[in-house]
Design a protein around this motif. Sequence first.
Motif, PDB file in Angstrom:
ATOM      1  N   TYR A  10       0.839  -1.205   0.000  1.00  0.00           N
ATOM      2  CA  TYR A  10       0.000   0.000   0.000  1.00  0.00           C
ATOM      3  C   TYR A  10       0.870   1.250   0.000  1.00  0.00           C
ATOM      4  N   ARG A  11       0.266   2.386  -0.372  1.00  0.00           N
ATOM      5  CA  ARG A  11       1.065   3.602  -0.564  1.00  0.00           C
ATOM      6  C   ARG A  11       1.588   4.195   0.733  1.00  0.00           C
ATOM      7  N   ASP A  12       1.060   3.755   1.879  1.00  0.00           N
ATOM      8  CA  ASP A  12       1.615   4.228   3.156  1.00  0.00           C
ATOM      9  C   ASP A  12       2.782   3.354   3.618  1.00  0.00           C
ATOM     10  N   GLY A  13       3.185   2.408   2.786  1.00  0.00           N
ATOM     11  CA  GLY A  13       4.313   1.546   3.139  1.00  0.00           C
ATOM     12  C   GLY A  13       3.908   0.240   3.803  1.00  0.00           C
ATOM     13  N   SER A  14       2.600   0.042   4.042  1.00  0.00           N
ATOM     14  CA  SER A  14       2.151  -1.223   4.648  1.00  0.00           C
ATOM     15  C   SER A  14       2.207  -2.348   3.620  1.00  0.00           C
ATOM     16  N   LEU A  15       2.643  -3.509   4.076  1.00  0.00           N
ATOM     17  CA  LEU A  15       2.570  -4.722   3.249  1.00  0.00           C
ATOM     18  C   LEU A  15       1.566  -5.650   3.920  1.00  0.00           C
ATOM     19  N   LEU A  16       0.504  -6.044   3.207  1.00  0.00           N
ATOM     20  CA  LEU A  16      -0.445  -7.005   3.759  1.00  0.00           C
ATOM     21  C   LEU A  16      -0.259  -8.321   3.024  1.00  0.00           C
ATOM     22  N   ALA A  17      -0.103  -9.392   3.814  1.00  0.00           N
ATOM     23  CA  ALA A  17       0.181 -10.698   3.213  1.00  0.00           C
ATOM     24  C   ALA A  17      -0.814 -11.729   3.709  1.00  0.00           C
ATOM     25  N   GLN A  18      -0.940 -12.818   2.979  1.00  0.00           N
ATOM     26  CA  GLN A  18      -1.661 -13.990   3.484  1.00  0.00           C
ATOM     27  C   GLN A  18      -0.619 -15.083   3.662  1.00  0.00           C
ATOM     28  N   MET A  19      -0.665 -15.751   4.817  1.00  0.00           N
ATOM     29  CA  MET A  19       0.281 -16.826   5.106  1.00  0.00           C
ATOM     30  C   MET A  19      -0.486 -18.119   5.336  1.00  0.00           C
ATOM     31  N   GLY A  20       0.160 -19.234   5.112  1.00  0.00           N
ATOM     32  CA  GLY A  20      -0.489 -20.516   5.370  1.00  0.00           C
ATOM     33  C   GLY A  20       0.421 -21.645   4.946  1.00  0.00           C
ATOM     34  N   GLN A  21       0.029 -22.860   5.327  1.00  0.00           N
ATOM     35  CA  GLN A  21       0.765 -24.032   4.861  1.00  0.00           C
ATOM     36  C   GLN A  21       0.711 -24.073   3.332  1.00  0.00           C
ATOM     37  N   PRO A  22       1.752 -24.610   2.691  1.00  0.00           N
ATOM     38  CA  PRO A  22       1.673 -24.771   1.236  1.00  0.00           C
ATOM     39  C   PRO A  22       0.762 -25.950   0.884  1.00  0.00           C
ATOM     40  N   ASP A  23      -0.527 -25.719   0.957  1.00  0.00           N
ATOM     41  CA  ASP A  23      -1.524 -26.764   0.688  1.00  0.00           C
ATOM     42  C   ASP A  23      -2.646 -26.104  -0.106  1.00  0.00           C
ATOM     43  N   MET A  24      -2.834 -26.570  -1.338  1.00  0.00           N
ATOM     44  CA  MET A  24      -3.779 -25.904  -2.236  1.00  0.00           C
ATOM     45  C   MET A  24      -5.226 -25.992  -1.757  1.00  0.00           C
TER      46      MET A  24
END
Length: 403
Positions: A268-282
Amino acid sequence: MIDYISPLPKAQDLPSFPRRLCVLGATGSIGESALAVAADHPGQFEITALAGARNVTRLAEQAARFRPRYLAVLDEGGAKELKGMLPAGYSPEILHGPGAYVTLAALPEAQVVLSAIVGAAGLPPTLAAAQSGKVIALANKESLVLAGHLIRRACRESGAVVLPVDSEHNALFQSLAGHSGDDVDHLILTASGGPFREWPAADLASATAAQALKHPNWSMGAKISIDSATLMNKGLEVIEACWLYGLPQERVKVLVHPQSIVHSLAAYRDGSLLAQMGQPDMRIAIAYCLCYPSRLPLKIAPLDLAALGTLTFREPRADDFPCLNLARQAVAESPGHCVALNAANEVAVEYFLKDRIGFTDIARAVSWALDRQQGLDDPDFMTIMEVDQATRSAVAAYLTGTT
Ligand code: NAD
Ligand code: MG
């Protein structure tokens, strides 16, 4: 500025449960995972249609388990064989041939279409689902690479909804939800780096198909496993992200993240990084799309961050794995170049899997095909199919030395 490919309806306007599913590519890695999710959650889904290609035995087992009204396979012989394998008293409609997948994708009874055929063969049914106003759980990234503009247009005309199954794009979808697209500066796709991530560049020419098929983190079909090893998978995913989120390729960055825990990030333009994390399982991304916007309790071990300890990130080795930048070059040039890129890659991967060419010949073939491709800015479906076929023939001739 995010301009999503399709309308996103409110929860109350989406199909209620049990949702009626059409699973295209049912016998593949994604199809199997989707049916595992359905089997683990009785009452949430009805399987209306299942389609495979040549693995008739597996399709018959799935059909006996889920009893869909419609089945499809690639040819007439397969359809006859399939009929003979079904349990007594169960007689679904069995269709065959490429047109069968299009018919199933547009079935009035099916509400959600899981598009999980591999390669360009997934485009006609995906487009049919988009034209028929379906909720599309989209795994077949190649259909966006070939015809993102047609799918976008079809969704806007019909009201069809695209939900990305590809884990990176699913992570982005989740990281963008509830935020203003105007606040997004860029997207970051993570890449495992594949099995050759640490190999010296000089050794890559002698890498074999068996070595390339051993992906460190994910268990997937053969074609996407090779694409992961060459970084073409990440290249195709850059193009996929451009079409899904309406961004130029410069705003879709790539970071190698060997642990495959952070599945992608929105910056985002304020410098925030939003991520999704999880096991590598489709199953996580698949279930998210099939149940959107609700979530299912999945039988997946919780992510133990303390046990993982360290997550690392680094720049991709773009010079040693040229397919990533070839994909960037293609999408920057024209949609016609993306069709040529994909067709050349599919042919080269097939040859590599049969040990007919070396690992580094894949990028060489794709580069050659891009150099001979003319710019096409808004190709229609027939033109896309023609460029696809012409490129396949030319690349096959090039690789067998007849050009
Ligand atoms: P796979 O090879 O395991 O399965 C492919 C499926 O497509 C099979 O059911 C096969 O019968 C069917 N199929 C093959 N050729 C066909 C044809 N000509 N006509 C109709 N059906 C055909 O592949 P996969 O790994 O499940 O990948 C499927 C798609 O999902 C690909 O586009 C891939 O890029 C994408 N995807 C896969 C993963 C993964 O983890 N496997 C992750 C993200 C995206
Ligand atoms: Mg992916």
